[in-house]
Write a protein that holds these residues in place. Structure first.
Motif, PDB file in Angstrom:
ATOM      1  N   GLY A   1       0.820  -1.208   0.000  1.00  0.00           N
ATOM      2  CA  GLY A   1       0.000   0.000   0.000  1.00  0.00           C
ATOM      3  C   GLY A   1       0.853   1.257   0.000  1.00  0.00           C
ATOM      4  O   GLY A   1       1.726   1.442  -0.851  1.00  0.00           O
ATOM      5  N   ASP A   2       0.610   2.143   0.955  1.00  0.00           N
ATOM      6  CA  ASP A   2       1.341   3.401   1.040  1.00  0.00           C
ATOM      7  C   ASP A   2       2.716   3.248   1.666  1.00  0.00           C
ATOM      8  O   ASP A   2       3.481   4.214   1.719  1.00  0.00           O
ATOM      9  CB  ASP A   2       0.535   4.432   1.852  1.00  0.00           C
ATOM     10  CG  ASP A   2      -0.706   4.903   1.121  1.00  0.00           C
ATOM     11  OD1 ASP A   2      -0.756   4.748  -0.116  1.00  0.00           O
ATOM     12  OD2 ASP A   2      -1.620   5.423   1.785  1.00  0.00           O
ATOM     13  N   ASP A   3       3.044   2.046   2.131  1.00  0.00           N
ATOM     14  CA  ASP A   3       4.298   1.840   2.848  1.00  0.00           C
ATOM     15  C   ASP A   3       5.445   1.596   1.870  1.00  0.00           C
ATOM     16  O   ASP A   3       5.410   0.608   1.124  1.00  0.00           O
ATOM     17  CB  ASP A   3       4.188   0.636   3.791  1.00  0.00           C
ATOM     18  CG  ASP A   3       3.121   0.824   4.859  1.00  0.00           C
ATOM     19  OD1 ASP A   3       2.911   1.973   5.280  1.00  0.00           O
ATOM     20  OD2 ASP A   3       2.504  -0.180   5.262  1.00  0.00           O
ATOM     21  N   PRO A   4       6.464   2.448   1.864  1.00  0.00           N
ATOM     22  CA  PRO A   4       7.635   2.142   1.029  1.00  0.00           C
ATOM     23  C   PRO A   4       8.431   0.998   1.619  1.00  0.00           C
ATOM     24  O   PRO A   4       8.270   0.634   2.788  1.00  0.00           O
ATOM     25  CB  PRO A   4       8.436   3.452   1.080  1.00  0.00           C
ATOM     26  CG  PRO A   4       8.073   4.068   2.381  1.00  0.00           C
ATOM     27  CD  PRO A   4       6.634   3.691   2.633  1.00  0.00           C
ATOM     28  N   ALA A   5       9.300   0.443   0.809  1.00  0.00           N
ATOM     29  CA  ALA A   5      10.114  -0.683   1.268  1.00  0.00           C
ATOM     30  C   ALA A   5      11.227  -0.219   2.184  1.00  0.00           C
ATOM     31  O   ALA A   5      11.719   0.906   2.094  1.00  0.00           O
ATOM     32  CB  ALA A   5      10.709  -1.418   0.079  1.00  0.00           C
ATOM     33  N   ARG A   6      11.613  -1.138   3.051  1.00  0.00           N
ATOM     34  CA  ARG A   6      12.884  -1.047   3.742  1.00  0.00           C
ATOM     35  C   ARG A   6      13.779  -2.142   3.181  1.00  0.00           C
ATOM     36  O   ARG A   6      13.336  -3.269   2.959  1.00  0.00           O
ATOM     37  CB  ARG A   6      12.703  -1.240   5.248  1.00  0.00           C
ATOM     38  CG  ARG A   6      12.176  -0.013   5.953  1.00  0.00           C
ATOM     39  CD  ARG A   6      12.219  -0.201   7.458  1.00  0.00           C
ATOM     40  NE  ARG A   6      11.113  -1.004   7.945  1.00  0.00           N
ATOM     41  CZ  ARG A   6      11.160  -1.740   9.059  1.00  0.00           C
ATOM     42  NH1 ARG A   6      12.280  -1.820   9.759  1.00  0.00           N
ATOM     43  NH2 ARG A   6      10.106  -2.413   9.447  1.00  0.00           N
ATOM     44  N   HIS A   7      15.026  -1.788   2.948  1.00  0.00           N
ATOM     45  CA  HIS A   7      15.990  -2.733   2.376  1.00  0.00           C
ATOM     46  C   HIS A   7      16.528  -3.580   3.520  1.00  0.00           C
ATOM     47  O   HIS A   7      17.386  -3.136   4.275  1.00  0.00           O
ATOM     48  CB  HIS A   7      17.103  -1.931   1.703  1.00  0.00           C
ATOM     49  CG  HIS A   7      17.903  -2.711   0.726  1.00  0.00           C
ATOM     50  ND1 HIS A   7      18.967  -2.164   0.041  1.00  0.00           N
ATOM     51  CD2 HIS A   7      17.825  -3.990   0.290  1.00  0.00           C
ATOM     52  CE1 HIS A   7      19.498  -3.066  -0.759  1.00  0.00           C
ATOM     53  NE2 HIS A   7      18.823  -4.183  -0.625  1.00  0.00           N
ATOM     54  N   VAL A   8      16.024  -4.793   3.669  1.00  0.00           N
ATOM     55  CA  VAL A   8      16.324  -5.586   4.865  1.00  0.00           C
ATOM     56  C   VAL A   8      17.343  -6.698   4.629  1.00  0.00           C
ATOM     57  O   VAL A   8      17.763  -7.368   5.580  1.00  0.00           O
ATOM     58  CB  VAL A   8      15.027  -6.184   5.470  1.00  0.00           C
ATOM     59  CG1 VAL A   8      14.147  -5.079   6.038  1.00  0.00           C
ATOM     60  CG2 VAL A   8      14.253  -7.001   4.426  1.00  0.00           C
ATOM     61  N   PHE A   9      17.740  -6.906   3.375  1.00  0.00           N
ATOM     62  CA  PHE A   9      18.752  -7.923   3.091  1.00  0.00           C
ATOM     63  C   PHE A   9      19.480  -7.560   1.813  1.00  0.00           C
ATOM     64  O   PHE A   9      18.861  -7.131   0.836  1.00  0.00           O
ATOM     65  CB  PHE A   9      18.127  -9.318   2.940  1.00  0.00           C
ATOM     66  CG  PHE A   9      19.130 -10.378   2.554  1.00  0.00           C
ATOM     67  CD1 PHE A   9      20.001 -10.896   3.499  1.00  0.00           C
ATOM     68  CD2 PHE A   9      19.213 -10.834   1.254  1.00  0.00           C
ATOM     69  CE1 PHE A   9      20.947 -11.858   3.147  1.00  0.00           C
ATOM     70  CE2 PHE A   9      20.150 -11.799   0.893  1.00  0.00           C
ATOM     71  CZ  PHE A   9      21.019 -12.310   1.849  1.00  0.00           C
ATOM     72  N   ARG A  10      20.800  -7.751   1.817  1.00  0.00           N
ATOM     73  CA  ARG A  10      21.611  -7.589   0.600  1.00  0.00           C
ATOM     74  C   ARG A  10      22.851  -8.447   0.736  1.00  0.00           C
ATOM     75  O   ARG A  10      23.514  -8.433   1.770  1.00  0.00           O
ATOM     76  CB  ARG A  10      21.990  -6.133   0.367  1.00  0.00           C
ATOM     77  CG  ARG A  10      22.693  -5.886  -0.987  1.00  0.00           C
ATOM     78  CD  ARG A  10      22.946  -4.398  -1.173  1.00  0.00           C
ATOM     79  NE  ARG A  10      23.412  -4.082  -2.514  1.00  0.00           N
ATOM     80  CZ  ARG A  10      24.699  -4.024  -2.866  1.00  0.00           C
ATOM     81  NH1 ARG A  10      25.656  -4.298  -1.968  1.00  0.00           N
ATOM     82  NH2 ARG A  10      25.042  -3.705  -4.113  1.00  0.00           N
ATOM     83  N   ASP A  11      23.151  -9.208  -0.309  1.00  0.00           N
ATOM     84  CA  ASP A  11      24.326 -10.061  -0.296  1.00  0.00           C
ATOM     85  C   ASP A  11      24.717 -10.347  -1.738  1.00  0.00           C
ATOM     86  O   ASP A  11      23.950 -10.076  -2.683  1.00  0.00           O
ATOM     87  CB  ASP A  11      24.024 -11.364   0.458  1.00  0.00           C
ATOM     88  CG  ASP A  11      25.281 -12.165   0.783  1.00  0.00           C
ATOM     89  OD1 ASP A  11      26.370 -11.560   0.832  1.00  0.00           O
ATOM     90  OD2 ASP A  11      25.169 -13.390   0.981  1.00  0.00           O
TER      91      ASP A  11
ATOM     92  N   GLY B   1      28.129 -14.114  -7.652  1.00  0.00           N
ATOM     93  CA  GLY B   1      28.366 -12.870  -8.368  1.00  0.00           C
ATOM     94  C   GLY B   1      27.123 -12.020  -8.528  1.00  0.00           C
ATOM     95  O   GLY B   1      27.216 -10.872  -8.968  1.00  0.00           O
ATOM     96  N   TRP B   2      25.969 -12.569  -8.187  1.00  0.00           N
ATOM     97  CA  TRP B   2      24.706 -11.831  -8.262  1.00  0.00           C
ATOM     98  C   TRP B   2      24.537 -10.953  -7.023  1.00  0.00           C
ATOM     99  O   TRP B   2      24.992 -11.302  -5.941  1.00  0.00           O
ATOM    100  CB  TRP B   2      23.519 -12.777  -8.328  1.00  0.00           C
ATOM    101  CG  TRP B   2      23.529 -13.791  -9.416  1.00  0.00           C
ATOM    102  CD1 TRP B   2      24.400 -13.887 -10.471  1.00  0.00           C
ATOM    103  CD2 TRP B   2      22.608 -14.881  -9.561  1.00  0.00           C
ATOM    104  NE1 TRP B   2      24.080 -14.967 -11.259  1.00  0.00           N
ATOM    105  CE2 TRP B   2      22.984 -15.594 -10.724  1.00  0.00           C
ATOM    106  CE3 TRP B   2      21.524 -15.320  -8.822  1.00  0.00           C
ATOM    107  CZ2 TRP B   2      22.287 -16.720 -11.165  1.00  0.00           C
ATOM    108  CZ3 TRP B   2      20.831 -16.444  -9.251  1.00  0.00           C
ATOM    109  CH2 TRP B   2      21.205 -17.132 -10.419  1.00  0.00           C
ATOM    110  N   THR B   3      23.838  -9.844  -7.176  1.00  0.00           N
ATOM    111  CA  THR B   3      23.470  -9.005  -6.050  1.00  0.00           C
ATOM    112  C   THR B   3      22.034  -9.332  -5.680  1.00  0.00           C
ATOM    113  O   THR B   3      21.130  -9.182  -6.502  1.00  0.00           O
ATOM    114  CB  THR B   3      23.589  -7.516  -6.407  1.00  0.00           C
ATOM    115  OG1 THR B   3      24.849  -7.295  -7.037  1.00  0.00           O
ATOM    116  CG2 THR B   3      23.461  -6.643  -5.166  1.00  0.00           C
ATOM    117  N   ILE B   4      21.822  -9.808  -4.464  1.00  0.00           N
ATOM    118  CA  ILE B   4      20.508 -10.298  -4.046  1.00  0.00           C
ATOM    119  C   ILE B   4      20.002  -9.447  -2.890  1.00  0.00           C
ATOM    120  O   ILE B   4      20.685  -9.274  -1.882  1.00  0.00           O
ATOM    121  CB  ILE B   4      20.588 -11.774  -3.602  1.00  0.00           C
ATOM    122  CG1 ILE B   4      21.157 -12.647  -4.735  1.00  0.00           C
ATOM    123  CG2 ILE B   4      19.209 -12.275  -3.164  1.00  0.00           C
ATOM    124  CD1 ILE B   4      20.313 -12.649  -5.995  1.00  0.00           C
ATOM    125  N   SER B   5      18.785  -8.929  -3.037  1.00  0.00           N
ATOM    126  CA  SER B   5      18.173  -8.076  -2.021  1.00  0.00           C
ATOM    127  C   SER B   5      16.847  -8.636  -1.541  1.00  0.00           C
ATOM    128  O   SER B   5      16.179  -9.385  -2.266  1.00  0.00           O
ATOM    129  CB  SER B   5      17.958  -6.657  -2.563  1.00  0.00           C
ATOM    130  OG  SER B   5      19.182  -5.947  -2.633  1.00  0.00           O
TER     131      SER B   5
END
Length: 265
Positions: free
Chosen positions: A242-252, A256-260
């Motif tokens: 809905g109106d809630d933007p994302a929070r970036h809670v994982f990144r690795d 060789g891929w960037t996974i979020s």
């Protein structure tokens, strides 16, 4: 209490359950640790889960309303023991029917079925996140054609479930191209990931939806996703946010891929 929605990575095949596939520096461990923290991170335990996997497409949006779904071992060439994994959570037919009703009220043709097993985009990440398999779970398919705006709209139609104690999960991979891997792809993956993260964290809801739907304009979009099946679960999670933007809670970085991973709400 209103539940958030998440877009989670589900890894590669049965990766979290293969000692022989841990890889250099235990490459899947950070992702597994993120998934294991998922339920404890919630302010209130959900009464049910509705999950959308990048491994199920139908001509129309379809809910799985079985009471005890089997597992669909839809990966190939892995050790024999990975075809004996179990995750025996009960189904959530009432949640499936409620989701179908919400979609139909919003004008989406919706199917129901109870025979298909849970694919590995469901049982592999949830076996890590919920090892006791003690939250009823329902699955919703993607729709063939994989139109991003349509899947965002489906997510918006499902928003009331959040106030009914249902945790909505999109299960895919933010980068998914099995033909490229290794450090040489990382700069391309990083650029795509930066654009994707900027789009999903955009504070203005209308602009956020517009930017997410235009994902093909991001740098290296078709390197990241030659086919977008693993990205479309994000659209449903974002729409349901809905109106809630994302929070970036994982990144690795894996292969060789960037996974979020992202949380809305």
């Amino acid at each position: 209490m209103r539940q958030p929605t998440f877009f989670i990575p589900h890894g590669g095949g049965p990766c979290f359950f293969m000692e022989e596939n841990r890889g250099p520096a235990d490459m899947w461990v950070p992702m597994a640790e993120f998934l294991a923290r998922l339920i404890p991170s919630l302010a209130e335990r959900p009464r049910a889960i509705l999950i959308v996997s990048g491994h199920w497409e139908e001509p129309r949006f379809t809910v799985h309303d079985g009471t005890q779904p089997p597992l669909l071992y839809d990966y190939y060439g892995f050790p024999e023991h990975t075809y004996r994994l179990r995750w025996d959570a009960p189904g959530a037919p009432e949640v499936a029917h409620r989701a179908a009703a919400l979609l139909e009220e919003a004008g989406f043709a919706t199917g129901r079925e109870g025979a298909r097993g849970w694919d590995h985009g469901v049982f592999i990440p949830l076996k890590v996140a919920l090892p006791d398999a003690d939250i009823p779970t329902a699955q919703l398919s993607l729709r063939r054609g994989l139109d991003p705006a349509e899947h965002l709209a489906v997510g918006r139609a499902l928003q009331p479930l959040r106030d009914e104690g249902v945790l909505i999960l999109g299960s895919g991979m933010s980068f998914h191209n099995l033909r490229v891997r290794g450090p040489q792809v990382t700069p391309y993956a990083d650029a795509f990931d930066a654009a994707l993260t900027a789009a999903v964290t955009e504070p203005d809801p209308a602009l956020r939806a517009e930017r997410i739907a235009a994902w093909e304009t991001f740098p290296n979009a078709r390197i990241a996703h030659p086919e977008e099946d693993h990205l479309l679960p994000l659209m449903i999670a974002a729409g349901a946010g809905g109106d809630d933007p994302a929070r970036h809670v994982f990144r690795d970085h894996v292969l060789g891929w960037t996974i979020s991973g992202y949380r809305f709400g």
